[in-house]
Design a protein around this motif. Structure first.
Motif, PDB file in Angstrom:
ATOM      1  N   TYR A  54      51.691  53.961  35.116  1.00 36.38           N
ATOM      2  CA  TYR A  54      50.858  53.157  34.232  1.00 36.38           C
ATOM      3  C   TYR A  54      51.626  51.946  33.698  1.00 36.38           C
ATOM      4  CZ  TYR A  54      48.266  51.671  30.168  1.00 36.38           C
ATOM      5  OH  TYR A  54      47.610  50.916  29.244  1.00 36.38           O
ATOM      6  N   VAL A  55      52.861  52.150  33.284  1.00 39.44           N
ATOM      7  CA  VAL A  55      53.659  51.042  32.759  1.00 39.44           C
ATOM      8  C   VAL A  55      53.885  49.988  33.845  1.00 39.44           C
ATOM      9  CG1 VAL A  55      55.975  50.424  31.923  1.00 39.44           C
ATOM     10  CG2 VAL A  55      54.752  52.343  30.918  1.00 39.44           C
ATOM     11  N   GLY A  56      54.148  50.424  35.064  1.00 38.38           N
ATOM     12  CA  GLY A  56      54.323  49.482  36.167  1.00 38.38           C
ATOM     13  C   GLY A  56      53.068  48.671  36.427  1.00 38.38           C
ATOM     14  N   LEU A  57      51.917  49.336  36.424  1.00 46.39           N
ATOM     15  CA  LEU A  57      50.651  48.616  36.601  1.00 46.39           C
ATOM     16  C   LEU A  57      50.406  47.650  35.449  1.00 46.39           C
ATOM     17  CD1 LEU A  57      48.221  51.353  37.933  1.00 46.39           C
ATOM     18  CD2 LEU A  57      48.768  49.185  39.025  1.00 46.39           C
ATOM     19  N   PHE A  58      50.723  48.078  34.238  1.00 45.33           N
ATOM     20  CA  PHE A  58      50.493  47.222  33.075  1.00 45.33           C
ATOM     21  C   PHE A  58      51.380  45.981  33.126  1.00 45.33           C
ATOM     22  CE2 PHE A  58      50.909  45.832  28.698  1.00 45.33           C
ATOM     23  CZ  PHE A  58      49.576  45.798  28.299  1.00 45.33           C
ATOM     24  N   VAL A  59      52.648  46.156  33.482  1.00 43.32           N
ATOM     25  CA  VAL A  59      53.564  45.018  33.559  1.00 43.32           C
ATOM     26  C   VAL A  59      53.144  44.062  34.674  1.00 43.32           C
ATOM     27  CG1 VAL A  59      55.950  44.367  34.111  1.00 43.32           C
ATOM     28  CG2 VAL A  59      55.510  46.205  32.493  1.00 43.32           C
ATOM     29  N   ALA A  60      52.790  44.605  35.828  1.00 40.69           N
ATOM     30  CA  ALA A  60      52.342  43.750  36.929  1.00 40.69           C
ATOM     31  C   ALA A  60      51.076  42.996  36.545  1.00 40.69           C
ATOM     32  CB  ALA A  60      52.101  44.590  38.182  1.00 40.69           C
ATOM     33  N   SER A  61      50.158  43.678  35.892  1.00 40.35           N
ATOM     34  CA  SER A  61      48.930  43.019  35.450  1.00 40.35           C
ATOM     35  C   SER A  61      49.203  42.016  34.344  1.00 40.35           C
ATOM     36  CB  SER A  61      47.918  44.055  34.957  1.00 40.35           C
ATOM     37  OG  SER A  61      47.547  44.913  35.995  1.00 40.35           O
ATOM     38  N   PHE A  63      51.814  40.130  34.003  1.00 37.93           N
ATOM     39  CA  PHE A  63      52.288  38.894  34.620  1.00 37.93           C
ATOM     40  C   PHE A  63      51.188  38.201  35.415  1.00 37.93           C
ATOM     41  CE2 PHE A  63      56.632  40.811  34.219  1.00 37.93           C
ATOM     42  CZ  PHE A  63      57.140  39.833  33.376  1.00 37.93           C
ATOM     43  N   ALA A  64      50.281  38.957  36.023  1.00 36.88           N
ATOM     44  CA  ALA A  64      49.265  38.366  36.887  1.00 36.88           C
ATOM     45  C   ALA A  64      48.071  37.817  36.106  1.00 36.88           C
ATOM     46  CB  ALA A  64      48.781  39.401  37.904  1.00 36.88           C
ATOM     47  N   ARG A  68      47.353  39.885  27.043  1.00 36.61           N
ATOM     48  CA  ARG A  68      46.195  40.264  26.229  1.00 36.61           C
ATOM     49  C   ARG A  68      45.058  40.756  27.124  1.00 36.61           C
ATOM     50  NH1 ARG A  68      44.607  41.999  21.326  1.00 36.61           N
ATOM     51  NH2 ARG A  68      42.385  41.694  21.212  1.00 36.61           N
ATOM     52  N   ARG A  69      44.825  40.074  28.209  1.00 32.87           N
ATOM     53  CA  ARG A  69      43.758  40.472  29.146  1.00 32.87           C
ATOM     54  C   ARG A  69      44.093  41.829  29.774  1.00 32.87           C
ATOM     55  NH1 ARG A  69      38.650  38.582  30.489  1.00 32.87           N
ATOM     56  NH2 ARG A  69      38.202  39.117  32.639  1.00 32.87           N
ATOM     57  N   ALA A  70      45.356  42.068  30.094  1.00 39.11           N
ATOM     58  CA  ALA A  70      45.759  43.355  30.664  1.00 39.11           C
ATOM     59  C   ALA A  70      45.510  44.483  29.666  1.00 39.11           C
ATOM     60  CB  ALA A  70      47.226  43.323  31.072  1.00 39.11           C
ATOM     61  N   ALA A  81      36.526  42.967  36.628  1.00 39.32           N
ATOM     62  CA  ALA A  81      35.962  42.116  37.669  1.00 39.32           C
ATOM     63  C   ALA A  81      36.109  40.634  37.341  1.00 39.32           C
ATOM     64  CB  ALA A  81      34.494  42.450  37.881  1.00 39.32           C
ATOM     65  N   GLY A  82      36.184  40.270  36.076  1.00 37.11           N
ATOM     66  CA  GLY A  82      36.257  38.867  35.699  1.00 37.11           C
ATOM     67  C   GLY A  82      37.662  38.310  35.600  1.00 37.11           C
ATOM     68  N   SER A  83      38.655  39.028  36.042  1.00 34.82           N
ATOM     69  CA  SER A  83      40.033  38.544  35.929  1.00 34.82           C
ATOM     70  C   SER A  83      40.445  37.768  37.178  1.00 34.82           C
ATOM     71  CB  SER A  83      40.984  39.715  35.699  1.00 34.82           C
ATOM     72  OG  SER A  83      40.999  40.553  36.814  1.00 34.82           O
ATOM     73  N   ARG A  84      41.621  37.141  37.101  1.00 36.76           N
ATOM     74  CA  ARG A  84      42.118  36.346  38.238  1.00 36.76           C
ATOM     75  C   ARG A  84      42.489  37.212  39.435  1.00 36.76           C
ATOM     76  NH1 ARG A  84      46.379  32.839  34.948  1.00 36.76           N
ATOM     77  NH2 ARG A  84      46.710  34.934  34.187  1.00 36.76           N
ATOM     78  N   VAL A  85      42.993  38.409  39.181  1.00 31.41           N
ATOM     79  CA  VAL A  85      43.370  39.343  40.253  1.00 31.41           C
ATOM     80  C   VAL A  85      42.574  40.634  40.028  1.00 31.41           C
ATOM     81  CG1 VAL A  85      45.297  40.469  41.424  1.00 31.41           C
ATOM     82  CG2 VAL A  85      45.688  38.335  40.188  1.00 31.41           C
ATOM     83  N   PRO A  86      41.333  40.682  40.501  1.00 33.80           N
ATOM     84  CA  PRO A  86      40.483  41.824  40.163  1.00 33.80           C
ATOM     85  C   PRO A  86      40.943  43.154  40.755  1.00 33.80           C
ATOM     86  CG  PRO A  86      39.333  40.321  41.644  1.00 33.80           C
ATOM     87  CD  PRO A  86      40.619  39.672  41.267  1.00 33.80           C
ATOM     88  N   VAL A  87      41.587  43.141  41.909  1.00 28.66           N
ATOM     89  CA  VAL A  87      42.028  44.405  42.511  1.00 28.66           C
ATOM     90  C   VAL A  87      43.078  45.066  41.625  1.00 28.66           C
ATOM     91  CG1 VAL A  87      43.196  45.427  44.498  1.00 28.66           C
ATOM     92  CG2 VAL A  87      41.499  43.631  44.848  1.00 28.66           C
TER      93      VAL A  87
END
Length: 134
Positions: A54-61, A63-64, A68-70, A81-87
């Motif tokens: 979870y922490v890895g996904l949160f950090v990657a998100s 930066f991407a 705040r959006r993450a 779905a409305g983010s820059r990197v939806p996947v």
């Protein structure tokens, strides 16, 4: 007679022993976890890998798509779905809804189970058998 120099046997210099391969030390560490029981074992073998995912996904998100959006995607305030990197945001959203409650629920389950076990005076079979069952 003088003592042989350090690192030598009978005055003959010996090469240092070979280093243990990383996979052997990792296997030895994993097997040494069996000395723990209950909550500590679960936290090290199950909880920590889930939390680190979870922490890895949160950090990657973070930066991407922005920190705040993450955070908002992680706890379900905004749609991924409305983010820059939806996947990546969808993975973070699913992890926020599944991994975090799994870790918290696992810890709570072990704490409650330990509290019940320490207060039980007899076995469960003795407590739940009735006199007319025999």
């Amino acid at each position: 007679m003088a003592a042989p120099p350090e690192g030598s046997a009978d005055g003959v210099d010996l090469p240092p022993p070979p280093r243990e391969p990383y996979r052997h030390s990792l296997r030895r560490w994993r097997l040494s976890l069996e000395r723990y029981h209950g909550l500590r074992y679960w936290a090290l073998t199950r909880g920590l890998p889930l939390l680190m995912t979870y922490v890895g996904l949160f950090v990657a998100s973070g930066f991407a798509i922005g920190w705040r959006r993450a955070y908002d995607v992680s706890i379900g305030i905004t749609s991924p779905a409305g983010s820059r990197v939806p996947v990546l945001a969808w993975f973070l959203s699913v992890a926020g809804w599944l991994l975090v409650p799994a870790v918290v629920g696992g810890i709570a389950g072990y704490v409650v189970s330990d509290a019940i076990t320490s207060r039980r005076t007899g076995s469960a079979e003795e407590i739940f058998t009735r006199d007319d069952d025999e």
